[in-house]
Design a protein around this motif. Sequence first.
Motif, PDB file in Angstrom:
ATOM      1  N   ARG A  84      80.226 -71.687  -2.204  1.00 59.92           N
ATOM      2  CA  ARG A  84      79.003 -72.381  -1.798  1.00 59.92           C
ATOM      3  C   ARG A  84      77.785 -71.735  -2.454  1.00 59.92           C
ATOM      4  O   ARG A  84      77.724 -70.512  -2.598  1.00 59.92           O
ATOM      5  CB  ARG A  84      78.817 -72.332  -0.281  1.00 59.92           C
ATOM      6  CG  ARG A  84      77.625 -73.189   0.203  1.00 59.92           C
ATOM      7  CD  ARG A  84      77.292 -72.970   1.666  1.00 59.92           C
ATOM      8  NE  ARG A  84      76.587 -71.713   1.880  1.00 59.92           N
ATOM      9  CZ  ARG A  84      75.880 -71.431   2.979  1.00 59.92           C
ATOM     10  NH1 ARG A  84      75.818 -72.316   3.971  1.00 59.92           N
ATOM     11  NH2 ARG A  84      75.279 -70.261   3.112  1.00 59.92           N
ATOM     12  N   TYR A  85      76.844 -72.565  -2.864  1.00 55.07           N
ATOM     13  CA  TYR A  85      75.576 -72.047  -3.354  1.00 55.07           C
ATOM     14  C   TYR A  85      74.449 -72.971  -2.912  1.00 55.07           C
ATOM     15  O   TYR A  85      74.662 -74.141  -2.568  1.00 55.07           O
ATOM     16  CB  TYR A  85      75.576 -71.888  -4.881  1.00 55.07           C
ATOM     17  CG  TYR A  85      75.721 -73.159  -5.680  1.00 55.07           C
ATOM     18  CD1 TYR A  85      74.605 -73.902  -6.069  1.00 55.07           C
ATOM     19  CD2 TYR A  85      76.971 -73.624  -6.074  1.00 55.07           C
ATOM     20  CE1 TYR A  85      74.733 -75.057  -6.819  1.00 55.07           C
ATOM     21  CE2 TYR A  85      77.108 -74.779  -6.823  1.00 55.07           C
ATOM     22  CZ  TYR A  85      75.994 -75.493  -7.190  1.00 55.07           C
ATOM     23  OH  TYR A  85      76.122 -76.645  -7.924  1.00 55.07           O
TER      24      TYR A  85
ATOM     25  N   LYS B 170      77.698 -75.757 -15.137  1.00 57.75           N
ATOM     26  CA  LYS B 170      76.949 -76.919 -14.672  1.00 57.75           C
ATOM     27  C   LYS B 170      75.515 -76.923 -15.182  1.00 57.75           C
ATOM     28  O   LYS B 170      75.001 -77.973 -15.597  1.00 57.75           O
ATOM     29  CB  LYS B 170      76.955 -76.963 -13.144  1.00 57.75           C
ATOM     30  CG  LYS B 170      76.138 -78.113 -12.562  1.00 57.75           C
ATOM     31  CD  LYS B 170      76.243 -78.173 -11.053  1.00 57.75           C
ATOM     32  CE  LYS B 170      75.429 -79.345 -10.499  1.00 57.75           C
ATOM     33  NZ  LYS B 170      75.559 -79.471  -9.028  1.00 57.75           N
TER      34      LYS B 170
ATOM     35  N   GLN C 209      87.006 -71.942  -2.421  1.00 58.00           N
ATOM     36  CA  GLN C 209      85.780 -72.693  -2.182  1.00 58.00           C
ATOM     37  C   GLN C 209      84.577 -71.768  -2.321  1.00 58.00           C
ATOM     38  O   GLN C 209      84.539 -70.680  -1.747  1.00 58.00           O
ATOM     39  CB  GLN C 209      85.756 -73.326  -0.795  1.00 58.00           C
ATOM     40  CG  GLN C 209      84.527 -74.220  -0.588  1.00 58.00           C
ATOM     41  CD  GLN C 209      84.502 -74.922   0.752  1.00 58.00           C
ATOM     42  OE1 GLN C 209      84.146 -74.323   1.753  1.00 58.00           O
ATOM     43  NE2 GLN C 209      84.896 -76.194   0.769  1.00 58.00           N
TER      44      GLN C 209
ATOM     45  N   GLU D  15      75.444 -76.862  -2.122  1.00 53.93           N
ATOM     46  CA  GLU D  15      76.581 -77.345  -2.902  1.00 53.93           C
ATOM     47  C   GLU D  15      77.827 -76.512  -2.599  1.00 53.93           C
ATOM     48  O   GLU D  15      77.740 -75.297  -2.403  1.00 53.93           O
ATOM     49  CB  GLU D  15      76.282 -77.270  -4.400  1.00 53.93           C
ATOM     50  CG  GLU D  15      75.074 -78.074  -4.846  1.00 53.93           C
ATOM     51  CD  GLU D  15      75.356 -79.561  -4.916  1.00 53.93           C
ATOM     52  OE1 GLU D  15      76.546 -79.943  -4.834  1.00 53.93           O
ATOM     53  OE2 GLU D  15      74.384 -80.337  -5.045  1.00 53.93           O
ATOM     54  N   LYS D  16      78.954 -77.180  -2.576  1.00 53.72           N
ATOM     55  CA  LYS D  16      80.249 -76.502  -2.455  1.00 53.72           C
ATOM     56  C   LYS D  16      81.190 -77.066  -3.511  1.00 53.72           C
ATOM     57  O   LYS D  16      81.173 -78.263  -3.788  1.00 53.72           O
ATOM     58  CB  LYS D  16      80.855 -76.716  -1.059  1.00 53.72           C
ATOM     59  CG  LYS D  16      80.035 -76.156   0.097  1.00 53.72           C
ATOM     60  CD  LYS D  16      80.748 -76.401   1.420  1.00 53.72           C
ATOM     61  CE  LYS D  16      79.960 -75.827   2.597  1.00 53.72           C
ATOM     62  NZ  LYS D  16      78.747 -76.604   2.894  1.00 53.72           N
ATOM     63  N   TYR D  17      81.978 -76.194  -4.101  1.00 55.46           N
ATOM     64  CA  TYR D  17      82.995 -76.652  -5.038  1.00 55.46           C
ATOM     65  C   TYR D  17      84.264 -75.834  -4.832  1.00 55.46           C
ATOM     66  O   TYR D  17      84.233 -74.709  -4.333  1.00 55.46           O
ATOM     67  CB  TYR D  17      82.518 -76.553  -6.494  1.00 55.46           C
ATOM     68  CG  TYR D  17      82.238 -75.153  -6.997  1.00 55.46           C
ATOM     69  CD1 TYR D  17      83.241 -74.362  -7.569  1.00 55.46           C
ATOM     70  CD2 TYR D  17      80.950 -74.622  -6.930  1.00 55.46           C
ATOM     71  CE1 TYR D  17      82.978 -73.090  -8.045  1.00 55.46           C
ATOM     72  CE2 TYR D  17      80.671 -73.348  -7.403  1.00 55.46           C
ATOM     73  CZ  TYR D  17      81.684 -72.582  -7.956  1.00 55.46           C
ATOM     74  OH  TYR D  17      81.421 -71.324  -8.433  1.00 55.46           O
TER      75      TYR D  17
ATOM     76  N   ASP E 296      74.825 -74.101   6.912  1.00 54.70           N
ATOM     77  CA  ASP E 296      74.164 -75.256   6.303  1.00 54.70           C
ATOM     78  C   ASP E 296      73.084 -75.803   7.236  1.00 54.70           C
ATOM     79  O   ASP E 296      71.986 -76.172   6.790  1.00 54.70           O
ATOM     80  CB  ASP E 296      75.181 -76.363   6.014  1.00 54.70           C
ATOM     81  CG  ASP E 296      76.180 -75.993   4.935  1.00 54.70           C
ATOM     82  OD1 ASP E 296      76.081 -74.878   4.390  1.00 54.70           O
ATOM     83  OD2 ASP E 296      77.062 -76.817   4.633  1.00 54.70           O
TER      84      ASP E 296
ATOM     85  N   SER F 225      70.488 -74.296  -3.977  1.00 55.03           N
ATOM     86  CA  SER F 225      69.531 -74.354  -5.079  1.00 55.03           C
ATOM     87  C   SER F 225      68.244 -75.025  -4.618  1.00 55.03           C
ATOM     88  O   SER F 225      68.252 -75.872  -3.714  1.00 55.03           O
ATOM     89  CB  SER F 225      70.111 -75.117  -6.276  1.00 55.03           C
ATOM     90  OG  SER F 225      70.312 -76.482  -5.963  1.00 55.03           O
TER      91      SER F 225
ATOM     92  N   ILE G 128      79.275 -72.590 -11.997  1.00 54.88           N
ATOM     93  CA  ILE G 128      77.834 -72.757 -11.801  1.00 54.88           C
ATOM     94  C   ILE G 128      77.106 -72.671 -13.133  1.00 54.88           C
ATOM     95  O   ILE G 128      76.227 -73.488 -13.445  1.00 54.88           O
ATOM     96  CB  ILE G 128      77.292 -71.703 -10.815  1.00 54.88           C
ATOM     97  CG1 ILE G 128      78.013 -71.802  -9.468  1.00 54.88           C
ATOM     98  CG2 ILE G 128      75.783 -71.871 -10.622  1.00 54.88           C
ATOM     99  CD1 ILE G 128      77.605 -70.728  -8.476  1.00 54.88           C
TER     100      ILE G 128
ATOM    101  N   THR H 256      69.274 -78.202  -2.317  1.00 61.38           N
ATOM    102  CA  THR H 256      70.627 -78.734  -2.183  1.00 61.38           C
ATOM    103  C   THR H 256      71.557 -77.617  -1.746  1.00 61.38           C
ATOM    104  O   THR H 256      71.353 -76.446  -2.100  1.00 61.38           O
ATOM    105  CB  THR H 256      71.159 -79.331  -3.501  1.00 61.38           C
ATOM    106  OG1 THR H 256      71.157 -78.308  -4.515  1.00 61.38           O
ATOM    107  CG2 THR H 256      70.308 -80.505  -3.968  1.00 61.38           C
TER     108      THR H 256
END
Length: 269
Positions: free
Chosen positions: A34-35, A110, A32, A24-26, A7, A37, A107, A22
């Motif tokens: 991470r992506y 969203k 978990q 992002e983690k979910y 990051d 964008s 993803i 951005t």
Amino acid sequence: MQFRTSDKQITKSFSSKSFAYTIEKYTYQGHQIRYVSTQLKAQKPKITLLFIHGAPGSSDAFYTYLQHPKLLAHARLVSVDRPGYGYSDFGKSITSIQEQARLLQPILQKFHSASHPVVLVGHSYGGTIAARLAMDFPELANHLIMLSPAIDPDLEKIFWFSNLPRTFPFHWLSPRSFKVAADEKFTHEEELREMLPYWEKICIPVWHVHGNKDQIVPYLNVEFSRKMLGHVPLKIISLPNANHFIPWKEEKQIISIILHSIRTFSRQE
């Protein structure tokens, strides 16, 4: 050799640019993901491109694409760390293609809507994951672009060096990303055979892009696409004298192909 960008490194690279980004983690069902964008500042994109990398690799495989001004002019650009790579449960292998697709589905959920199409762009093993997303979640994707995809189980190749991360003492010496890639490679043929009945579930346009000098994923995979995807609009794009690494070696052509895909949605507005 771990094929990942932190990051902090992303922030250092992207923060001075003219676009917004951005990280992002979910967490989804205990995993978990991470992506990263990008999009132009003060602009609401009408299209999302989701880039899915091969093996080994991570989201940084497509960071040059995430910064490309022509792509940014039209779309939100998203690149994801596949499960086991980058900062998505790094080092933990998930050899099920169906499971990997399921973990990336949030993803699509969203970003996709009736007025906001999503284009899937997957390279190599990532092309296989992208195809599985189109099979399992057809309502959440609008176009599939497969770059040198490994999709025909009869053409799967095992290279002598593929087994090194799985054998002593190389198992202890190999980077974790290589171990995950080896685990995927040795189950890939079986996973592709499990997918065979589901190709008919793809109901969106598909573009298969392949270099005719690919020594890693044979060019004959295009014939598999012709066989399995005759029920949808299918375009086979052959790149003369190109090898497996077309996202980087043939970046100009790949950008042009993606832009052509984006313009098809613009004409539909």
